[in-house]
Design an enzyme around this catalytic site. Structure first.
Site, PDB file in Angstrom:
ATOM      1  N   ALA A  74       5.123  11.909   9.161  1.00  0.00           N
ATOM      2  CA  ALA A  74       3.742  11.403   9.164  1.00  0.00           C
ATOM      3  C   ALA A  74       3.622  10.154   8.301  1.00  0.00           C
ATOM      4  O   ALA A  74       4.375   9.967   7.346  1.00  0.00           O
ATOM      5  CB  ALA A  74       2.809  12.477   8.629  1.00  0.00           C
ATOM      6  N   GLY A  75       2.671   9.304   8.657  1.00  0.00           N
ATOM      7  CA  GLY A  75       2.388   8.110   7.868  1.00  0.00           C
ATOM      8  C   GLY A  75       2.897   6.840   8.504  1.00  0.00           C
ATOM      9  O   GLY A  75       2.398   5.764   8.250  1.00  0.00           O
ATOM     10  N   ASN A 123       4.346   4.606  -2.345  1.00  0.00           N
ATOM     11  CA  ASN A 123       3.126   4.244  -1.623  1.00  0.00           C
ATOM     12  C   ASN A 123       1.924   4.964  -2.186  1.00  0.00           C
ATOM     13  O   ASN A 123       2.016   6.081  -2.676  1.00  0.00           O
ATOM     14  CB  ASN A 123       3.289   4.532  -0.116  1.00  0.00           C
ATOM     15  CG  ASN A 123       2.813   5.919   0.251  1.00  0.00           C
ATOM     16  OD1 ASN A 123       1.617   6.163   0.443  1.00  0.00           O
ATOM     17  ND2 ASN A 123       3.748   6.866   0.307  1.00  0.00           N
ATOM     18  N   ARG A 124       0.799   4.249  -2.163  1.00  0.00           N
ATOM     19  CA  ARG A 124      -0.489   4.889  -2.443  1.00  0.00           C
ATOM     20  C   ARG A 124      -1.482   4.426  -1.369  1.00  0.00           C
ATOM     21  O   ARG A 124      -2.532   3.864  -1.664  1.00  0.00           O
ATOM     22  CB  ARG A 124      -0.996   4.564  -3.855  1.00  0.00           C
ATOM     23  CG  ARG A 124      -1.103   3.102  -4.198  1.00  0.00           C
ATOM     24  CD  ARG A 124      -1.886   2.833  -5.490  1.00  0.00           C
ATOM     25  NE  ARG A 124      -1.746   1.456  -5.906  1.00  0.00           N
ATOM     26  CZ  ARG A 124      -0.704   0.956  -6.557  1.00  0.00           C
ATOM     27  NH1 ARG A 124       0.307   1.727  -6.885  1.00  0.00           N
ATOM     28  NH2 ARG A 124      -0.667  -0.332  -6.861  1.00  0.00           N
ATOM     29  N   GLY A 126      -3.363   6.095   0.704  1.00  0.00           N
ATOM     30  CA  GLY A 126      -4.676   6.742   0.604  1.00  0.00           C
ATOM     31  C   GLY A 126      -5.307   7.047   1.959  1.00  0.00           C
ATOM     32  O   GLY A 126      -6.514   6.865   2.149  1.00  0.00           O
ATOM     33  N   PHE A 127      -4.478   7.532   2.889  1.00  0.00           N
ATOM     34  CA  PHE A 127      -4.980   7.941   4.219  1.00  0.00           C
ATOM     35  C   PHE A 127      -5.782   6.827   4.900  1.00  0.00           C
ATOM     36  O   PHE A 127      -6.879   7.060   5.431  1.00  0.00           O
ATOM     37  CB  PHE A 127      -5.865   9.205   4.121  1.00  0.00           C
ATOM     38  CG  PHE A 127      -5.147  10.472   3.757  1.00  0.00           C
ATOM     39  CD1 PHE A 127      -3.766  10.553   3.736  1.00  0.00           C
ATOM     40  CD2 PHE A 127      -5.887  11.617   3.435  1.00  0.00           C
ATOM     41  CE1 PHE A 127      -3.113  11.734   3.390  1.00  0.00           C
ATOM     42  CE2 PHE A 127      -5.247  12.806   3.098  1.00  0.00           C
ATOM     43  CZ  PHE A 127      -3.864  12.859   3.070  1.00  0.00           C
ATOM     44  N   SER A 187      -0.686  15.142  -0.218  1.00  0.00           N
ATOM     45  CA  SER A 187      -0.571  13.718  -0.530  1.00  0.00           C
ATOM     46  C   SER A 187      -1.060  13.465  -1.950  1.00  0.00           C
ATOM     47  O   SER A 187      -2.116  13.965  -2.339  1.00  0.00           O
ATOM     48  CB  SER A 187      -1.400  12.888   0.439  1.00  0.00           C
ATOM     49  OG  SER A 187      -1.574  11.590  -0.104  1.00  0.00           O
ATOM     50  N   ASN A 189      -2.160  10.704  -3.012  1.00  0.00           N
ATOM     51  CA  ASN A 189      -2.965   9.476  -3.037  1.00  0.00           C
ATOM     52  C   ASN A 189      -4.434   9.648  -2.692  1.00  0.00           C
ATOM     53  O   ASN A 189      -5.164   8.664  -2.589  1.00  0.00           O
ATOM     54  CB  ASN A 189      -2.326   8.445  -2.102  1.00  0.00           C
ATOM     55  CG  ASN A 189      -0.906   8.143  -2.518  1.00  0.00           C
ATOM     56  OD1 ASN A 189      -0.634   7.956  -3.696  1.00  0.00           O
ATOM     57  ND2 ASN A 189       0.013   8.144  -1.561  1.00  0.00           N
ATOM     58  N   THR A 190      -4.870  10.873  -2.469  1.00  0.00           N
ATOM     59  CA  THR A 190      -6.304  11.139  -2.304  1.00  0.00           C
ATOM     60  C   THR A 190      -6.704  11.979  -3.514  1.00  0.00           C
ATOM     61  O   THR A 190      -6.138  13.056  -3.716  1.00  0.00           O
ATOM     62  CB  THR A 190      -6.577  11.893  -0.981  1.00  0.00           C
ATOM     63  OG1 THR A 190      -6.236  11.031   0.102  1.00  0.00           O
ATOM     64  CG2 THR A 190      -8.036  12.314  -0.848  1.00  0.00           C
ATOM     65  N   LYS A 225       1.990  21.251   5.095  1.00  0.00           N
ATOM     66  CA  LYS A 225       2.902  20.303   4.431  1.00  0.00           C
ATOM     67  C   LYS A 225       2.728  20.405   2.926  1.00  0.00           C
ATOM     68  O   LYS A 225       1.615  20.278   2.414  1.00  0.00           O
ATOM     69  CB  LYS A 225       2.633  18.881   4.912  1.00  0.00           C
ATOM     70  CG  LYS A 225       3.661  17.882   4.358  1.00  0.00           C
ATOM     71  CD  LYS A 225       3.702  16.616   5.169  1.00  0.00           C
ATOM     72  CE  LYS A 225       4.673  15.615   4.600  1.00  0.00           C
ATOM     73  NZ  LYS A 225       4.728  14.392   5.388  1.00  0.00           N
ATOM     74  N   ASN A 254       6.385  16.469   1.045  1.00  0.00           N
ATOM     75  CA  ASN A 254       5.707  15.179   0.948  1.00  0.00           C
ATOM     76  C   ASN A 254       6.394  14.342  -0.143  1.00  0.00           C
ATOM     77  O   ASN A 254       7.433  14.738  -0.664  1.00  0.00           O
ATOM     78  CB  ASN A 254       4.224  15.422   0.620  1.00  0.00           C
ATOM     79  CG  ASN A 254       3.336  14.371   1.264  1.00  0.00           C
ATOM     80  OD1 ASN A 254       3.646  13.181   1.207  1.00  0.00           O
ATOM     81  ND2 ASN A 254       2.237  14.805   1.876  1.00  0.00           N
ATOM     82  N   THR A 255       5.810  13.236  -0.519  1.00  0.00           N
ATOM     83  CA  THR A 255       6.377  12.372  -1.573  1.00  0.00           C
ATOM     84  C   THR A 255       6.158  13.003  -2.950  1.00  0.00           C
ATOM     85  O   THR A 255       5.318  13.886  -3.115  1.00  0.00           O
ATOM     86  CB  THR A 255       5.696  11.000  -1.541  1.00  0.00           C
ATOM     87  OG1 THR A 255       4.285  11.190  -1.646  1.00  0.00           O
ATOM     88  CG2 THR A 255       6.014  10.237  -0.274  1.00  0.00           C
ATOM     89  N   GLY A 279      12.275   8.668  -0.237  1.00  0.00           N
ATOM     90  CA  GLY A 279      13.629   8.140  -0.117  1.00  0.00           C
ATOM     91  C   GLY A 279      14.623   8.910  -0.977  1.00  0.00           C
ATOM     92  O   GLY A 279      14.352  10.032  -1.427  1.00  0.00           O
TER      93      GLY A 279
HETATM   94  C1  LIG Z   1       4.146   4.527   3.495  1.00  0.00           C
HETATM   95  C2  LIG Z   1       4.112   5.999   3.636  1.00  0.00           C
HETATM   96  C3  LIG Z   1       2.975   6.629   4.124  1.00  0.00           C
HETATM   97  C4  LIG Z   1       2.940   8.008   4.252  1.00  0.00           C
HETATM   98  N1  LIG Z   1       1.818   8.594   4.759  1.00  0.00           N
HETATM   99  C5  LIG Z   1       1.797   9.945   4.940  1.00  0.00           C
HETATM  100  C6  LIG Z   1       0.663  10.551   5.514  1.00  0.00           C
HETATM  101  O1  LIG Z   1      -0.306   9.912   5.893  1.00  0.00           O
HETATM  102  N2  LIG Z   1       0.678  11.906   5.650  1.00  0.00           N
HETATM  103  C7  LIG Z   1       1.747  12.675   5.270  1.00  0.00           C
HETATM  104  O2  LIG Z   1       1.711  13.893   5.438  1.00  0.00           O
HETATM  105  N3  LIG Z   1       2.841  12.105   4.731  1.00  0.00           N
HETATM  106  C8  LIG Z   1       2.889  10.766   4.572  1.00  0.00           C
HETATM  107  N4  LIG Z   1       3.993  10.189   4.019  1.00  0.00           N
HETATM  108  C9  LIG Z   1       5.121  11.062   3.572  1.00  0.00           C
HETATM  109  C10 LIG Z   1       6.218  11.170   4.609  1.00  0.00           C
HETATM  110  O3  LIG Z   1       5.749  11.762   5.797  1.00  0.00           O
HETATM  111  C11 LIG Z   1       7.403  11.992   4.052  1.00  0.00           C
HETATM  112  O4  LIG Z   1       6.964  13.313   3.800  1.00  0.00           O
HETATM  113  C12 LIG Z   1       7.965  11.416   2.760  1.00  0.00           C
HETATM  114  O5  LIG Z   1       7.987  10.002   2.804  1.00  0.00           O
HETATM  115  C13 LIG Z   1       9.385  11.922   2.475  1.00  0.00           C
HETATM  116  O6  LIG Z   1      10.272  11.536   3.492  1.00  0.00           O
HETATM  117  P1  LIG Z   1      11.256  10.257   3.389  1.00  0.00           P
HETATM  118  O7  LIG Z   1      11.946  10.343   2.073  1.00  0.00           O
HETATM  119  O8  LIG Z   1      12.146  10.358   4.581  1.00  0.00           O
HETATM  120  O9  LIG Z   1      10.382   9.046   3.454  1.00  0.00           O
HETATM  121  C14 LIG Z   1       4.062   8.800   3.874  1.00  0.00           C
HETATM  122  C15 LIG Z   1       5.216   8.158   3.388  1.00  0.00           C
HETATM  123  C16 LIG Z   1       5.256   6.795   3.261  1.00  0.00           C
HETATM  124  C17 LIG Z   1       6.512   6.143   2.729  1.00  0.00           C
END
Ligand SMILES: Cc1cc2nc3c(=O)[nH]c(=O)nc-3n(C[C@H](O)[C@H](O)[C@H](O)COP(=O)(O)O)c2cc1C
Length: 352
Positions: A74-75, A123-124, A126-127, A187, A189-190, A225, A254-255, A279
């Protein structure tokens, strides 16, 4: 065929893209792809390059048949603007969102930062999204029938006490156009969103959605999640809630809000400010959460593993830790479009 492309991406395309603001590059890439795909035959050529078709990759889970277990997290495509553009890269499924009932701009820019030394992003956002209604219209028009997950959240202006209404609204609105749902309460960021992971609000939220779901003729899978920053006792609470509400699975993770052990200097990190780290630095924690949850949830509940998959070996590690399916985001940015194919080939080679 993917090797020359990987080299091209790593040594030419990525260094070029990384010269510019990450969010602008994201938007530019979408525009470029949609223009390029107008060239007759290109869509098909890209599919030929990157899609791995093999029965052994198929996964039957959540009552769905995934052509392969590698999904987009997602994202990346919050507003479902890129579905038909992303399919030729070989994903087994795509997750859209996080979507909120009403459109909202997200946080002030800049809000997305690269940490190349760490193979990470902060990232922040914020949906930031155009709201569920726009996404629904796009989903109805899509050409591909790839499995779509609908990741839902609450609007920033909605108080936590009323958050259930936002989730319920999006659940009902998206019901006919997505294949599974993800409840995002993780998340960073909210403001205060992650408080919804606490026992009482989370039980109420999942139970309400499950009641709505059970009232349908055919129910849809609901996954939760979760954040990587939860303690073991908080994770155990979640295990209990998932079992009690009989939801279908979890997405881990999530992050993270952690910043430990980074190669990027502390001053630079401080200058980026608040946000979720994704990452490579997230990899081990995310795998740890998957292992823990698999141990406590048993075999029947679906786990989607995500967080720091930067190599095909990392993907295998997530599957071996107990994930049924995996997702990538940051690894896709750092490795380029051939990454999904490489992972799928590694899964085949490992006979997983
Ligand atoms: C720029 C960005 C925006 C994201 N937006 C969302 C989001 O809107 N909703 C969500 O559930 N996760 C969001 N994530 C989290 C990712 O879906 C994922 O859970 C997280 O980045 C860990 O995976 P990765 O290490 O492969 O990036 C976002 C991540 C990034 C980098």
């Amino acid at each position: 065929m993917h090797k020359p492309f990987t080299v091209l991406y790593k040594y030419l395309i990525r260094p070029l893209l990384f010269l510019f603001d990450p969010e602008k590059v994201h938007l530019f890439t979408i525009k470029l792809l949609s223009i390029l795909y107008k060239i007759p035959g290109l869509h098909l050529l890209v599919s030929k390059m990157f899609v791995v078709k093999n029965k052994k990759l198929e996964r039957n889970i959540l009552g769905l048949t995934f052509e392969n277990p590698v999904g987009l997290a997602a994202g990346f495509d919050k507003d479902a603007t890129m579905i038909d553009l992303l399919v030729p890269f070989g994903f087994g499924y795509l997750e859209i969102g996080t979507l909120t009932p009403k459109p909202q701009p997200g946080n002030e820019k800049p809000r997305l930062f690269r940490l190349p030394k760490d193979q990470a992003l902060i990232n922040r956002m914020g949906f930031n999204n155009h709201g569920v209604e726009e996404a629904i219209a796009r989903l109805k028009k899509r050409k591909s029938n790839i499995i779509i997950g609908g990741n839902i959240g609450k609007n920033k202006v909605t108080d936590n006490e009323l958050a259930i209404n936002d989730y319920e609204y999006s659940f009902e609105a998206l019901f006919d156009v997505v294949d599974y749902f993800v409840v995002n309460v993780s998340s960073p960021n909210t403001p205060n969103l992650r408080e919804l992971q606490n026992k009482e609000p989370l039980t109420n939220l999942l139970q309400r959605l499950q009641d709505r779901n059970n009232a349908k003729e055919i129910r849809k899978p609901i996954l939760l999640k979760i954040a990587p920053d939860l303690t073991d006792s908080e994770l155990l609470d979640i295990v209990e809630i998932v079992k009690a509400a009989k939801i279908d699975g979890i997405i881990a993770t999530n992050t993270t809000v952690e910043r430990q052990g980074l190669l990027t200097g502390p001053r630079e990190i401080a200058a980026f400010g608040a946000g979720g780290l994704s990452g490579l630095p997230l990899k081990d924690r995310s795998t740890g959460v998957i292992k823990f949850m698999r141990h406590h949830l048993g075999d029947k509940i679906c786990i989607i593993g995500v967080g720091g998959i930067m190599t095909p070996a990392d993907a295998l590690e997530k599957l071996k830790a107990g994930a049924n399916l995996i997702q990538i985001y940051t690894g896709f940015i750092y490795n380029g479009p051939a990454f999904v194919k490489k992972i799928n080939q590694a899964i085949l080679n490992a006979d997983l």
